[in-house]
Motif scaffolding. Structure first.
Motif, PDB file in Angstrom:
ATOM      1  N   ASN A   1     -46.006  30.205  50.254  1.00 53.04           N
ATOM      2  CA  ASN A   1     -47.278  30.623  50.678  1.00 53.04           C
ATOM      3  C   ASN A   1     -48.309  30.738  49.653  1.00 53.04           C
ATOM      4  O   ASN A   1     -49.504  30.383  50.054  1.00 53.04           O
ATOM      5  CB  ASN A   1     -46.989  31.870  51.441  1.00 53.04           C
ATOM      6  CG  ASN A   1     -46.428  31.750  52.827  1.00 53.04           C
ATOM      7  OD1 ASN A   1     -45.927  30.807  53.314  1.00 53.04           O
ATOM      8  ND2 ASN A   1     -46.041  32.931  53.419  1.00 53.04           N
TER       9      ASN A   1
ATOM     10  N   SER B   1     -53.696  27.953  56.586  1.00 49.47           N
ATOM     11  CA  SER B   1     -52.749  28.785  55.788  1.00 49.47           C
ATOM     12  C   SER B   1     -51.484  29.038  56.292  1.00 49.47           C
ATOM     13  O   SER B   1     -51.324  29.504  57.271  1.00 49.47           O
ATOM     14  CB  SER B   1     -53.402  30.147  55.227  1.00 49.47           C
ATOM     15  OG  SER B   1     -52.668  30.947  54.523  1.00 49.47           O
TER      16      SER B   1
ATOM     17  N   ASN C   1     -49.259  27.274  49.275  1.00 50.74           N
ATOM     18  CA  ASN C   1     -49.433  26.626  50.718  1.00 50.74           C
ATOM     19  C   ASN C   1     -48.728  25.292  50.774  1.00 50.74           C
ATOM     20  O   ASN C   1     -49.263  24.266  51.160  1.00 50.74           O
ATOM     21  CB  ASN C   1     -50.969  26.460  51.004  1.00 50.74           C
ATOM     22  CG  ASN C   1     -51.288  26.753  52.286  1.00 50.74           C
ATOM     23  OD1 ASN C   1     -50.941  27.441  52.951  1.00 50.74           O
ATOM     24  ND2 ASN C   1     -52.501  25.645  52.889  1.00 50.74           N
TER      25      ASN C   1
END
Length: 126
Positions: free
Chosen positions: A76, A28, A79
């Motif tokens: 994020n 991640s 990802n």
């Protein structure tokens, strides 16, 4: 297992823009454990660093040849790391790769990276 998949390449005229994506899996981005770099390789030339973002603070490093034209960013939630390329020139033509490694700091050296995507082709016509 760390996997990286690039997309977004194509044919564009000089002066145009492209945005490349690097979708990561097996880790991640939010965990900030990996430095992500973008590299390119033109036929008959060595692979060279374009832009990278280091883990442990997010410092970015860019090659002189792309300063002011290319930027790196990340999402994020998806990802995914992006390479925004503006004002493209014919010399930007090549196969673009993203890579990941646990290194910290100056990150434009391809030999430092353990994980690589398969690459995406960018062709800039003059």
């Amino acid at each position: 297992e760390v996997q990286l998949v690039e997309s977004g390449g194509g044919l564009v005229q000089a002066g145009g823009s492209l945005r490349l994506s690097c979708a990561a899996s097996g880790f991640s981005l939010e965990d900030d454990r990996y430095t992500i770099g973008w590299f390119r390789q033109a036929p008959g030339r060595k692979r060279e660093g374009v832009l990278c973002i280091s883990r442990g603070g997010g410092a970015t490093f860019d090659a002189d040849s792309v300063k002011g034209r290319f930027t790196i960013s990340s999402d994020n939630a998806k990802n995914t790391v992006y390479l925004q390329m503006d004002n493209l020139k014919s010399e930007d033509t090549g196969t673009y790769y993203c890579a990941a490694d646990g290194l910290v700091g100056s990150c434009l050296w391809p030999e430092l990276y353990d994980y690589w995507g398969q690459g995406t082709q960018v062709t800039v016509s003059s």
